[in-house]
Design a protein around this motif. Structure first.
Motif, short mmCIF file in Angstrom:
data_model
loop_
_atom_site.label_atom_id
_atom_site.label_comp_id
_atom_site.label_asym_id
_atom_site.label_seq_id
_atom_site.Cartn_x
_atom_site.Cartn_y
_atom_site.Cartn_z
N ARG A 21 0.84 -1.21 0.00
CA ARG A 21 0.00 0.00 0.00
C ARG A 21 0.86 1.25 0.00
N GLU A 22 1.95 1.23 0.77
CA GLU A 22 2.85 2.38 0.79
C GLU A 22 3.52 2.59 -0.57
N VAL A 23 3.87 1.50 -1.23
CA VAL A 23 4.47 1.61 -2.57
C VAL A 23 3.47 2.24 -3.53
N VAL A 24 2.24 1.78 -3.50
CA VAL A 24 1.21 2.35 -4.37
C VAL A 24 1.01 3.83 -4.05
N LEU A 27 3.95 5.76 -5.45
CA LEU A 27 3.90 5.85 -6.91
C LEU A 27 2.78 6.76 -7.39
N GLY A 28 1.83 7.05 -6.51
CA GLY A 28 0.80 8.02 -6.85
C GLY A 28 1.37 9.40 -7.09
N ARG A 29 2.56 9.66 -6.57
CA ARG A 29 3.22 10.95 -6.78
C ARG A 29 4.06 10.96 -8.05
N GLY A 30 4.23 9.79 -8.67
CA GLY A 30 4.99 9.72 -9.91
C GLY A 30 5.88 8.50 -9.96
N PRO A 31 6.35 8.16 -11.17
CA PRO A 31 7.23 7.00 -11.36
C PRO A 31 8.51 7.14 -10.54
N ARG A 68 20.34 -0.24 -16.52
CA ARG A 68 20.35 -0.98 -15.25
C ARG A 68 19.26 -0.51 -14.30
N VAL A 69 18.46 0.47 -14.72
CA VAL A 69 17.45 1.05 -13.85
C VAL A 69 16.06 0.54 -14.20
N ARG A 70 15.40 -0.02 -13.21
CA ARG A 70 14.01 -0.47 -13.38
C ARG A 70 13.11 0.55 -12.70
N THR A 71 12.20 1.14 -13.48
CA THR A 71 11.31 2.17 -12.97
C THR A 71 9.90 1.61 -12.82
N CYS A 72 9.27 1.94 -11.70
CA CYS A 72 7.90 1.50 -11.42
C CYS A 72 6.93 2.63 -11.73
N VAL A 73 5.82 2.26 -12.36
CA VAL A 73 4.77 3.23 -12.72
C VAL A 73 3.44 2.67 -12.23
N LEU A 74 2.64 3.52 -11.60
CA LEU A 74 1.34 3.11 -11.09
C LEU A 74 0.33 2.95 -12.23
#
Length: 112
Positions: A21-24, A27-31, A68-74
């Protein structure tokens, strides 16, 4: 409806864990990169990656690798499933409370 229900179940399963939940929420603030996200949590990177994989498997986030960078997007559309489900539940309960209010009003009028 059964498929819709299964999708909502998957989202709730993914959101059942406070770390996810904290991760989500973050990510609500941006990738954000996985590394930046992981620094915010008191766990090893492999443990944190399990949370990322769960969120990704349930469609709440997607990850994109560049070098080498993995970016998370909501995935906001997936969260909309929960909003839609909650709206349906609200409508059901509002209808029930409206009927209860009408019953009580009718009973009070009968007693007068």
């Amino acid at each position: 409806m059964a498929q819709y229900s299964a999708e909502v179940d998957d989202v709730f399963v993914a959101l059942a864990d406070p770390t996810r939940r904290e991760v989500v929420q973050r990510l609500g603030r941006g990738p954000t990169s996985v590394g930046e996200l992981a620094r915010e949590f008191p766990m090893t990177l492999p443990s944190f990656m399990k949370h990322v994989r769960t969120l990704e498997a349930n469609g709440l986030i997607r990850t994109v690798k560049a070098g080498r960078v993995r970016t998370c997007v909501l995935n906001r559309d997936r969260l909309a499933l929960v909003d839609d489900w909650l709206e349906e539940q609200r409508a059901i309960w509002e209808e029930r409370t409206d009927r209860l209010e009408q019953l009580v009003t009718d009973l009070m009028e009968e007693q007068e």
